[in-house]
Enzyme design. Structure first.
Site, PDB file in Angstrom:
ATOM      1  N   HIS A  75       0.829  -1.210   0.000  1.00 49.67           N
ATOM      2  CA  HIS A  75       0.000   0.000   0.000  1.00 49.67           C
ATOM      3  C   HIS A  75       0.863   1.260   0.000  1.00 49.67           C
ATOM      4  O   HIS A  75       0.355   2.366  -0.128  1.00 49.67           O
ATOM      5  CB  HIS A  75      -0.966   0.021   1.189  1.00 49.67           C
ATOM      6  CG  HIS A  75      -0.283   0.031   2.521  1.00 49.67           C
ATOM      7  ND1 HIS A  75       0.116  -1.117   3.164  1.00 49.67           N
ATOM      8  CD2 HIS A  75       0.095   1.052   3.318  1.00 49.67           C
ATOM      9  CE1 HIS A  75       0.703  -0.784   4.300  1.00 49.67           C
ATOM     10  NE2 HIS A  75       0.715   0.507   4.427  1.00 49.67           N
ATOM     11  N   HIS A 101       7.629   7.151   4.810  1.00 49.73           N
ATOM     12  CA  HIS A 101       6.898   6.611   3.665  1.00 49.73           C
ATOM     13  C   HIS A 101       6.061   7.731   3.069  1.00 49.73           C
ATOM     14  O   HIS A 101       5.956   8.811   3.657  1.00 49.73           O
ATOM     15  CB  HIS A 101       6.025   5.415   4.101  1.00 49.73           C
ATOM     16  CG  HIS A 101       5.012   5.797   5.127  1.00 49.73           C
ATOM     17  ND1 HIS A 101       5.256   5.716   6.480  1.00 49.73           N
ATOM     18  CD2 HIS A 101       3.767   6.318   5.012  1.00 49.73           C
ATOM     19  CE1 HIS A 101       4.208   6.166   7.148  1.00 49.73           C
ATOM     20  NE2 HIS A 101       3.285   6.545   6.276  1.00 49.73           N
TER      21      HIS A 101
HETATM   22  C1  MLT Z   1       0.799   6.512   9.110  1.00 50.01           C
HETATM   23  O1  MLT Z   1       1.464   7.430   8.686  1.00 50.01           O
HETATM   24  O2  MLT Z   1      -0.056   6.650  10.008  1.00 50.01           O
HETATM   25  C2  MLT Z   1       1.103   5.223   8.512  1.00 50.01           C
HETATM   26  O3  MLT Z   1       0.654   5.096   7.252  1.00 50.01           O
HETATM   27  C3  MLT Z   1       1.197   4.108   9.430  1.00 50.01           C
HETATM   28  C4  MLT Z   1       2.398   3.273   9.113  1.00 50.01           C
HETATM   29  O4  MLT Z   1       3.485   3.758   8.866  1.00 50.01           O
HETATM   30  O5  MLT Z   1       2.252   2.055   9.106  1.00 50.01           O
HETATM   31 ZN    ZN Z   2       1.532   7.367   6.619  1.00 52.19          ZN
END
Ligand code: MLT
Ligand code: ZN
Length: 244
Positions: A75, A101
């Protein structure tokens, strides 16, 4: 049933889908907060409701280069720091930088406006306390930090669960370009949607090229072409903005 491959992913971003964001809270008991939580993320940062002041203080970042691994999580694409990449300090608590991410389009909106990309730098403190620092990007000039990862990203974007050591990465190279930021208490934006996450959204919107956004978006497995959770109700929360 009709010979199609069953979707093995635990959740997705499709609207009105049985595994879509409106249903995350019903998919597993431990994901209940995704549906019932009162302090969920992301939110719309509405300027007329933001309390502005200098009391929060400057964002106190103390990062350092660390060995890192790039991982396609299906994802999203995550860069995980394997050694210590340093920390930030918020209200006297220290949080270690664990991973970063990207989501595209952005998850947070500002006065209803959605941006092309959002970076999440995920930090963890004692007793599982979490703090996420976020940068928003609109289309424009290339982002130099993403550019430094482009070759590696090309090798991993289409391979789900692929993981690759990318050597030493320096998180101080991530440009913020402003001292102003929004601060509120929210949640993880993916299941289990754990609450009491301290969010810092940098006010300055930076730029990224369409090509860079595309490179990061290829990792999203479903055909919604998005890994942005819809904005959640603010409820009784207050959003603050630090302005020196
Ligand atoms: C978030 O930023 O809350 C994330 O997508 C959670 C994660 O890093 O698993
Ligand atoms: Zn996130």
């Amino acid at each position: 049933s009709h010979g199609e491959v069953e979707d093995e992913h635990e959740f997705n971003y499709k609207k009105n889908d049985e595994k879509g964001p409106e249903r995350w809270g019903e998919l597993k008991p431990e994901w209940e907060l995704c549906g019932k939580g009162e302090m969920q993320s992301p939110i719309d940062l509405m300027n007329e409701r933001v309390i502005i002041g200098s009391h929060l203080g400057r964002l106190n970042r103390d990062y350092q280069p660390s060995n890192a691994t790039l991982k396609n999580r299906g994802h999203d694409i995550m860069l995980k720091f394997e050694d210590g990449a340093g920390s930030i300090k918020i209200n006297g608590f220290q949080y270690e930088l664990q991973q970063l991410h990207w989501h595209s389009p952005s998850e947070h909106t500002v006065n209803g406006r959605r941006f092309a990309l959002e970076l999440h730098m995920v930090h963890e403190g004692k007793k599982g306390r979490m703090a996420v620092v976020t940068v928003l990007y609109k289309i424009g000039r290339a982002d130099t930090f993403i550019r430094s990862l482009e070759n590696e990203l090309e090798g991993i974007a289409e391979m789900e669960d692929a993981e690759k050591n990318v050597g030493v990465i320096d998180p101080t190279k991530i440009k913020i370009g402003s001292r102003k930021y929004y601060r509120y208490t929210g949640s993880l934006t993916t299941p289990p949607c754990t609450q009491n996450v301290t969010w810092t959204v940098v006010k300055k919107v930076r730029t990224v090229t369409r090509k860079q956004v595309k490179l990061l978006r290829v990792a999203v497995h479903d055909d919604s072409n998005s890994n942005a959770r819809p904005v959640q109700p603010i409820n009784k929360r207050t959003v603050h903005m630090y302005r020196p």
